[in-house]
Design a protein around this motif. Sequence first.
Motif, mmCIF file in Angstrom:
data_model
loop_
_atom_site.group_PDB
_atom_site.id
_atom_site.type_symbol
_atom_site.label_atom_id
_atom_site.label_comp_id
_atom_site.label_asym_id
_atom_site.label_seq_id
_atom_site.Cartn_x
_atom_site.Cartn_y
_atom_site.Cartn_z
ATOM 1 N N PRO A 514 0.956 -1.335 -0.144
ATOM 2 C CA PRO A 514 -0.525 -0.308 0.297
ATOM 3 C C PRO A 514 0.768 1.168 -0.487
ATOM 4 O O PRO A 514 2.155 1.553 0.554
ATOM 5 C CB PRO A 514 -1.289 -0.005 1.286
ATOM 6 N N TYR A 515 0.715 2.116 -0.818
ATOM 7 C CA TYR A 515 1.059 3.212 -0.824
ATOM 8 C C TYR A 515 0.613 4.356 -0.040
ATOM 9 O O TYR A 515 -0.072 5.036 -0.335
ATOM 10 C CB TYR A 515 1.360 3.945 -2.267
ATOM 11 N N LEU A 516 1.049 4.549 1.602
ATOM 12 C CA LEU A 516 0.422 5.332 2.289
ATOM 13 C C LEU A 516 0.314 6.686 2.201
ATOM 14 O O LEU A 516 -0.381 7.454 2.982
ATOM 15 C CB LEU A 516 0.753 4.516 4.053
ATOM 16 N N GLY A 517 1.728 6.957 1.708
ATOM 17 C CA GLY A 517 1.904 8.440 2.360
ATOM 18 C C GLY A 517 1.077 8.863 0.718
ATOM 19 O O GLY A 517 0.465 10.137 0.985
ATOM 20 N N ASP A 518 -0.347 8.765 0.035
ATOM 21 C CA ASP A 518 -1.411 8.991 -0.562
ATOM 22 C C ASP A 518 -2.115 8.789 -0.168
ATOM 23 O O ASP A 518 -2.989 9.082 -1.177
ATOM 24 C CB ASP A 518 -0.910 8.716 -2.363
ATOM 25 N N LEU A 519 -2.390 8.441 0.677
ATOM 26 C CA LEU A 519 -3.245 7.770 1.488
ATOM 27 C C LEU A 519 -4.851 9.218 1.598
ATOM 28 O O LEU A 519 -4.171 9.813 2.086
ATOM 29 C CB LEU A 519 -3.525 7.041 2.861
ATOM 30 N N VAL A 520 -5.716 8.802 1.419
ATOM 31 C CA VAL A 520 -6.536 10.379 2.097
ATOM 32 C C VAL A 520 -7.843 9.626 2.554
ATOM 33 O O VAL A 520 -8.342 8.284 2.513
ATOM 34 C CB VAL A 520 -7.403 10.962 0.910
ATOM 35 N N ILE A 521 -7.483 10.396 4.161
ATOM 36 C CA ILE A 521 -8.982 10.070 5.579
ATOM 37 C C ILE A 521 -9.851 11.288 5.112
ATOM 38 O O ILE A 521 -9.489 12.214 5.213
ATOM 39 C CB ILE A 521 -8.059 9.642 6.130
ATOM 40 N N ASN A 522 -10.874 10.472 5.030
ATOM 41 C CA ASN A 522 -12.432 11.510 5.601
ATOM 42 C C ASN A 522 -13.199 11.143 5.837
ATOM 43 O O ASN A 522 -14.127 10.562 6.282
ATOM 44 C CB ASN A 522 -12.759 11.464 3.726
ATOM 45 N N ARG A 523 -12.823 11.999 6.840
ATOM 46 C CA ARG A 523 -13.571 11.486 8.355
ATOM 47 C C ARG A 523 -14.326 12.725 9.102
ATOM 48 O O ARG A 523 -13.091 13.849 9.109
ATOM 49 C CB ARG A 523 -13.296 10.076 8.866
#
Length: 523
Positions: A514-523
Amino acid sequence: MTFKKTLLASVIGAVVAGTAMLPMTASAETLRIGYSADPETLDIHEQLSGGMLRLSHLAFDPLVRWTKDFQFEPRLATEWEQVDETTTRMTLREGVTFHSGNEFTAKDVVWTIERLKESPDYRAIFEPVASAEAVDDYTVEITTTEPYPLLLNLATYIFPMDSEFYTGETDDGNEKAEIVKAGNSFASRNVSGTGPFIITERRQGVRVDFERFEDYWDTDSEGNVSKIILTPIAENASRVAALLSGGVDFIDAVPPNDLDRVREANDAHLVEIAGTRIIGFQLNEERVEAFQDARVRQAVDLAINQEAIADRLMRGFSTPAGQFSPEGYSGHNPDLVPRYDVERAKELMAEAGYEEGFSVDMIAPNNRYVNDAQIAQAVANMLAQININVNLRTMPLAQYWPEYDTRESDIAMIGWHADTEDTANFFQYLSFCIDEETGAGQYNYGSYCNEEIDALVTAADSETDLEKRNEMLSEAEAMLYEDVGYIMLHWQNLAYGAADGIEIEPVVNALDFPYLGDLVINR
């Protein structure tokens, strides 16, 4: 920018020296991960494993990386060109800073490649590389021993290390660059990469904490994770329970029997991806004369219902296969599909003189692949339909590999993920005629040998015209399909679970990195 010296003497494993820290704000997003395992070490060249490659994509950056559809995406290398048959010139990204504050240049790439060639786990993969040379600060030339079409594949394994940070001696006189397998080295305890996250704390087997790197070069990324807390949770049920109870935000390796549970949860969702690890069986031609007859091998293949195994045993958690190459691989041939036909299998057995059948021994692991023992039992039952009576023995992996290596059973299960994400790797290890001197056919349990296929794959591996090479490998797949040099079952899928608002689908891939540097969290 503020630099900090971080020393965590109270925990196992020290962490980053000279590190830039991102101040936490009210809008900072924290990602709590429950992985089946944590990184074995902080030295990314000490161990070639999925866990270490996941770490590499967090704390380091590769020269190039794979996209979801197996294309190459520029990272620390922005451009590349083939200078001649054996030389590739790469232009490097400017303005990139290591966590230590040191500038990233071509000398770091050269130093890293030289270290990879010395790594016990990586040197076989990097054997085709003869040398690397810094032309200037932002240009490097990589030369192979002969024309080699997979240089970019290798570049996905090159995560430049901070050569200045890792050069010199420790206070006790050991080389900072030393690679120590399962040992206590400088590199196993200290990190300076160019990646999106720095490591702020690590307790082996307990947790690893990451903070966003303030000076990370990829300002175009929409990733908004400021902090990661990674907790290893080895037991499947506990990992799933942690997600569904809200204890973690993201888990890997959701098992087939929990897919619906995660899929139907109110506050979580499931992301499933077709994997690239082929699962199948090998027929031992040295022990069973019947298996030397292609008609018998074809009968075995036709007697196995891959679709039923994928649907009933794997609960849709696999993709039935008729070839080594999953879709997206260089040699993938869309015409090669599973061909279940028991009546035709019986006809072939009769044509070959084995209408009455025979008895065989089969071995399989019971803790290596998803539902491995159950799959082996199902295959044994299916072979009974054509009068091949199977004595099945399953065993833990620690016992399985030594027995597999002796090749003293008649049929054996094995799964394989291509190290180079390329078709040729499957053939070279699983179906090439065995050659102990070169290592060809190292995992060819059945001693299958088709020199025509081997010659075609070998020629393809020196063909730099990629379209032509793909055609050659696709033809090799068709030849193996007809000759049945390996019994294909399926490609094992990957499944992740995430809390609602954790937009994991865009950053996970069939490689399981997983490329977690690009992960977006919307909450």
